[in-house]
Structure formats: structure tokens, C-alpha cells
Design a protein around this motif. Structure first.
Motif, PDB file in Angstrom:
ATOM      1  N   GLY A 160      79.847  43.329  52.009  1.00 24.25           N
ATOM      2  CA  GLY A 160      78.588  44.008  51.750  1.00 24.25           C
ATOM      3  C   GLY A 160      77.349  43.171  51.987  1.00 24.25           C
ATOM      4  N   ALA A 161      77.507  41.999  52.573  1.00 24.26           N
ATOM      5  CA  ALA A 161      76.358  41.137  52.830  1.00 24.26           C
ATOM      6  C   ALA A 161      75.475  41.730  53.928  1.00 24.26           C
ATOM      7  CB  ALA A 161      76.821  39.740  53.239  1.00 24.26           C
ATOM      8  N   LEU A 162      74.193  41.424  53.853  1.00 25.96           N
ATOM      9  CA  LEU A 162      73.228  41.863  54.862  1.00 25.96           C
ATOM     10  C   LEU A 162      72.759  40.611  55.611  1.00 25.96           C
ATOM     11  CD1 LEU A 162      71.342  44.133  56.023  1.00 25.96           C
ATOM     12  CD2 LEU A 162      69.697  43.440  54.260  1.00 25.96           C
ATOM     13  N   TYR A 163      73.265  40.434  56.819  1.00 20.88           N
ATOM     14  CA  TYR A 163      73.007  39.197  57.541  1.00 20.88           C
ATOM     15  C   TYR A 163      71.866  39.302  58.553  1.00 20.88           C
ATOM     16  CZ  TYR A 163      77.136  37.088  55.472  1.00 20.88           C
ATOM     17  OH  TYR A 163      78.040  36.566  54.587  1.00 20.88           O
ATOM     18  N   GLY A 164      71.110  40.387  58.518  1.00 22.14           N
ATOM     19  CA  GLY A 164      69.975  40.483  59.421  1.00 22.14           C
ATOM     20  C   GLY A 164      69.261  41.813  59.275  1.00 22.14           C
ATOM     21  N   LEU A 165      68.054  41.871  59.814  1.00 23.24           N
ATOM     22  CA  LEU A 165      67.282  43.110  59.863  1.00 23.24           C
ATOM     23  C   LEU A 165      67.058  43.482  61.327  1.00 23.24           C
ATOM     24  CD1 LEU A 165      64.635  42.495  57.044  1.00 23.24           C
ATOM     25  CD2 LEU A 165      66.747  43.845  56.916  1.00 23.24           C
ATOM     26  N   PRO A 166      67.193  44.770  61.657  1.00 20.42           N
ATOM     27  CA  PRO A 166      67.218  45.195  63.064  1.00 20.42           C
ATOM     28  C   PRO A 166      65.868  45.076  63.757  1.00 20.42           C
ATOM     29  CG  PRO A 166      67.342  47.101  61.600  1.00 20.42           C
ATOM     30  CD  PRO A 166      67.444  45.889  60.734  1.00 20.42           C
ATOM     31  N   VAL A 167      65.872  44.372  64.881  1.00 20.27           N
ATOM     32  CA  VAL A 167      64.654  44.158  65.653  1.00 20.27           C
ATOM     33  C   VAL A 167      64.726  44.959  66.953  1.00 20.27           C
ATOM     34  CG1 VAL A 167      65.658  42.041  66.656  1.00 20.27           C
ATOM     35  CG2 VAL A 167      63.201  42.405  66.763  1.00 20.27           C
ATOM     36  N   PRO A 168      63.658  45.661  67.322  1.00 20.05           N
ATOM     37  CA  PRO A 168      63.659  46.406  68.585  1.00 20.05           C
ATOM     38  C   PRO A 168      63.843  45.461  69.773  1.00 20.05           C
ATOM     39  CG  PRO A 168      61.793  47.041  67.191  1.00 20.05           C
ATOM     40  CD  PRO A 168      62.396  45.800  66.589  1.00 20.05           C
ATOM     41  N   PRO A 169      64.381  46.007  70.883  1.00 20.75           N
ATOM     42  CA  PRO A 169      64.740  47.407  71.078  1.00 20.75           C
ATOM     43  C   PRO A 169      66.212  47.675  70.785  1.00 20.75           C
ATOM     44  CG  PRO A 169      64.844  46.254  73.170  1.00 20.75           C
ATOM     45  CD  PRO A 169      64.419  45.240  72.144  1.00 20.75           C
ATOM     46  N   TYR A 170      66.538  48.972  70.669  1.00 21.01           N
ATOM     47  CA  TYR A 170      67.922  49.404  70.841  1.00 21.01           C
ATOM     48  C   TYR A 170      67.955  50.171  72.160  1.00 21.01           C
ATOM     49  CZ  TYR A 170      67.116  54.313  69.532  1.00 21.01           C
ATOM     50  OH  TYR A 170      66.706  55.610  69.501  1.00 21.01           O
ATOM     51  N   PHE A 171      69.135  50.604  72.595  1.00 20.24           N
ATOM     52  CA  PHE A 171      69.260  51.100  73.967  1.00 20.24           C
ATOM     53  C   PHE A 171      69.914  52.488  74.010  1.00 20.24           C
ATOM     54  CE2 PHE A 171      69.292  46.491  73.939  1.00 20.24           C
ATOM     55  CZ  PHE A 171      68.200  46.232  74.758  1.00 20.24           C
ATOM     56  N   PRO A 172      69.076  53.537  73.926  1.00 18.60           N
ATOM     57  CA  PRO A 172      69.592  54.915  73.958  1.00 18.60           C
ATOM     58  C   PRO A 172      69.937  55.357  75.376  1.00 18.60           C
ATOM     59  CG  PRO A 172      67.202  54.933  73.825  1.00 18.60           C
ATOM     60  CD  PRO A 172      67.611  53.494  73.765  1.00 18.60           C
TER      61      PRO A 172
END
Length: 438
Positions: free
Chosen positions: A149-161
Motif C-alpha cells: 500500500g505504499a505510495l512511491y510517487g505522484l503522477p507527472v504529465p504526460p500520459y499517452f492516450p
């Protein structure tokens, strides 16, 4: 470039206002005029940031001035990684970065297994930071890949749709109506047949794709290697996916290129009418190509969601002496104002904020003239299920290459789909055995 500078200026004004309003100035208890005492200067230090593959110019444009404004006492030492500057090189030299741009495929091998993993949950709680501002699928994925359940990061743009691109000039040339949002794969197939032809001795293909990423980022979120056992995951579903794509390459005169990469590049030559591909600021199409895009086709029986490749993440090194400050810097780089400017540049946001999503490409010289709302017609599909803890895994790039080449062999008529999937299953088992023997 002028538009970008104005946008950055507006971000700085907002952040400066926020900083000024939140400043703690304590009034003097004595003395005429009640002059405010000067706030004690903060100790200067260096924050080391490693973001493999992200050029220094991109980092500077998106983040440098924001960090300088909010953290004037901090010297940001940025590295794009590369030869001699990988995370392993940095560990060997004793210069471990404080902030690391991680990603899901290498989170374990390139971060956790190196003893650098740092759980952000306590800092999230301390700062009362709302994780719900992000698209849920991106938070779910990093928590799933992490441990306990650890949170090892926060999502940084971009993602790729994924999206469906089309060549407007070819549709105009042959008097065929443009594609539209919400099409099905069957409708796209009929359109590809109509657009595949020979005219004036020139072969015009109706459809091309980079089949490796198209199959990997599929509408079922189907993994290649089974999450629970050492075999190909759900062969029946892979059969459906292969057959759906294979029919396009059976259209006369729409022969696939010799490799998956070459077929993904074919659209750029100007003689292909339709292409499925990711929307990405790193996908550069020739300026003379008159293209646009619509939403990714819907497959019967699959969720009406958009296949996508998830983002990278800002992570903190367990060895950092500035964890609190590193977290604050990450929050600054992921602020609404920063992501709004990212979105206007064409960089897909990791936030659930519809205003930021709908601003996609608005200030970009090319995207501002395109149907960029196509990537927001459907929500992003959930992440692909990962291997269960304790099972030997195979590197993602190895799985993807096997998948892509297997499909190319099918599309070129070298083997039928059932034989190809059995062959893929055997190759995956061999790769698992190879990993176990290491």
C-alpha cells in the motif's frame, strides 16, 4: 514561443500571489510604527533532480522558473540522465538525487531494488494533500506496483492516450467523409477498405499502426504474461485482438511493413489514410502532412474506455536529507497552474480537472488547429494487472517486443493466429525460465 512565455508569466503571478498571501510576517511587539520583523532567511542548499529521458530544455520550460520563484534559496541541480549519469552511476558516485522521475516498468528494478524507495503517504497526510485531484487510475497503478500500500510517487504529465489519426488530404482527394468521434472498429475497417486503392500508379493504404503499442495498450487492459502463472494471459482474448487488427492487413494493397516500427511510421509518408497511435508531444508528424484525429475506436464487448499508457512519477529518494522540501517541490511542479500550461502546450494532464483536460493544445501552434477533444471522449482505461508478488517476471520491453513481432509474422502471412499465439506462449515461458536461472 511568445504564447508560452505569457502563459508561464501567468503561472508565476498566481504562484507569487499565493506565496505572498501565505507568508507569515510577525509584527514587532515594541517600537514606534510597529515595523514587521524580517523573516529569517532560509538556509541555501542544492536539490538534485534526475529525470531520465527528459531533456534539460523541457524541464526548464515547464518547471525551472516555478521552482526558482517558490524556492529562491534552493539551487536546483537537474540531470536528464543518459550515459554515465544513470541512477546506478549516481549511486556509485555517491551523488544520489533527491527527486527521481520513475515509471511503472522500472519502478522495482530502478528504484525499489536499489534501496531508494520512500513512501509518500506520511507526507500526503501531513500536508493534507488531496490525491483525488489526480485521475484515479494513475494513483491506483503506482500503489499496485509498490509494496504494502505504499505510495512511491505522484503522477507527472504526460500520459499517452490512444487516438485515431487521419490524413485529411487523402479523404478530400477521394471524396470520402472524414472519420468522427465514437466510431467502432468495424466502421473504421469499412473506411479503411474504402480508402485503400491504387490511383495514378500510386498505392494508397487505408490503415497503418504501430501494432506493438496498439496491442499492448489494448481496450481490455489485457496483460501479455499472465499475472498468476507462467503463461500467455487469456489466449482467447488475444485471439480476438489479433483477428481484429489482422483483417486490416488482409485488405488488398494494405500490406503491413516488415516491422512494427516501420508500420507505425508509414502514416508520415503521406500515402496512408488512417493510423491508430498515441497522442504524444514526442510524436512529431511532418509539417506538410494535413492530419487530424478522432477518438480511439470502440471494440464490441470491450469497455467504452480509452486505451492509454500511464505517466511517469515524481518520487523521493530514501537517502535524501531534504524529503519535506522535495515533497513541496513536487507539489509545486504538479500544481493546477503548471498543469494548465502543460495542457495548453499539448501535454496531457494527470489531473481529473475537466477544465485542464479541455485546454489541451490551446496554445500550441499545431494542436490548437486539431480536434484535441478526441482524447477526452472516453475516460482512460484502468492499468494492466501486474504479476503477483513472488512470481518471476519478464521485463516489459521483452514481452512487448515478442508480442509485436508475433503479430507482424501473422500479418505477413507467416503463420496463422492460433499457431502464433501458441508460439508466443512458448517464448514467454522460455523467458520466465531464463529469468529464474539468473
Amino acid at each position: 514561443m511568445k504564447t508560452t512565455r505569457l502563459g508561464l508569466a501567468s503561472v508565476l503571478v498566481v504562484l507569487l500571489t499565493t506565496t505572498a498571501c501565505g507568508a507569515n510576517h510577525q509584527g514587532s511587539a515594541s517600537g514606534e510604527g510597529g515595523k514587521a520583523e524580517a523573516e529569517k532567511p532560509k538556509e541555501p542548499y542544492t536539490m538534485k533532480i534526475l529525470a531520465n529521458g527528459v531533456k534539460t530544455e523541457e524541464f526548464d520550460e515547464r518547471f525551472r522558473e516555478v521552482l526558482k520563484l517558490k524556492f529562491p534559496h534552493v539551487t536546483v541541480e537537474y540531470s536528464p540522465g543518459g550515459k554515465g549519469a544513470t541512477i546506478n552511476d549516481r549511486i556509485a558516485s555517491g551523488s544520489i538525487p533527491d527527486i527521481i522521475r520513475t515509471d511503472v516498468p522500472t519502478l522495482v528494478s530502478g528504484y525499489l531494488d536499489l534501496g531508494l524507495g520512500y513512501d509518500l503517504n506520511e507526507l500526503v497526510k501531513k500536508h493534507k494533500y488531496d490525491l483525488k485531484r489526480f485521475n484515479k487510475v494513475f494513483i491506483d497503478e503506482i500503489v499496485d506496483v509498490g509494496r504494502d500500500g505504499a505510495l512511491y510517487g505522484l503522477p507527472v504529465p504526460p500520459y499517452f492516450p490512444q487516438a485515431l489519426y487521419y490524413n485529411k488530404d487523402l479523404f478530400d482527394k477521394f471524396g470520402v467523409a472524414y472519420p468522427k468521434n465514437g466510431m467502432t472498429w468495424d466502421e473504421v475497417y469499412e473506411l479503411a477498405k474504402k480508402m485503400t486503392r491504387v490511383d495514378g500508379g500510386v498505392v494508397y493504404r487505408g490503415f497503418s499502426s504501430p501494432p506493438t503499442n496498439l496491442l499492448r495498450d489494448n481496450p481490455y487492459s489485457l496483460p501479455i504474461l499472465d499475472p498468476s502463472s507462467d503463461k500467455l494471459s487469456n489466449p482467447d482474448r488475444w485471439l480476438t485482438l489479433f483477428n481484429n487488427l489482422k483483417r486490416f492487413y488482409e485488405i488488398p494493397n494494405n500490406k503491413i511493413e516488415s516491422t512494427a516500427t516501420l508500420d507505425g511510421q508509414a502514416f508520415s509518408k503521406g500515402n496512408v489514410a488512417l493510423m491508430t497511435n498515441q497522442h504524444s508531444v514526442y510524436l512529431v508528424l511532418p509539417p506538410e502532412l494535413n492530419w487530424d484525429l478522432v477518438s480511439y475506436p470502440i471494440m464490441e464487448g470491450a469497455p467504452q474506455l480509452m486505451p492509454q499508457r500511464g505517466p511517469a512519477y515524481w518520487s523521493i529518494s530514501a537517502t535524501s536529507k531534504h524529503k519535506e522540501e522535495a515533497f513541496e517541490m513536487i507539489l509545486a511542479m504538479l500544481a493546477d497552474e503548471v498543469q494548465m500550461e502543460d495542457s495548453k502546450r499539448g501535454i496531457t494532464t494527470t489531473l481529473a480537472n475537466p477544465d485542464i483536460q479541455n485546454a489541451l493544445g490551446k496554445s500550441h501552434s499545431v494542436y490548437s488547429k486539431k480536434n484535441m477533444e478526441a482524447v477526452n471522449v472516453y475516460p482512460p482505461i484502468p492499468y494492466t494487472q501486474k504479476r503477483k508478488s513472488g512470481l518471476t517476471d519478464v521485463p516489459g520491453v521483452t514481452q512487448q517486443n515478442l508480442l509485436g513481432q508475433t503479430f507482424v509474422d501473422v500479418a505477413m502471412g507467416k503463420m496463422d493466429v492460433n499457431t502464433a499465439l501458441r508460439d508466443l506462449d512458448e517464448k514467454l515461458k522460455a523467458e520466465v525460465a531464463k529469468q529464474k536461472s539468473k
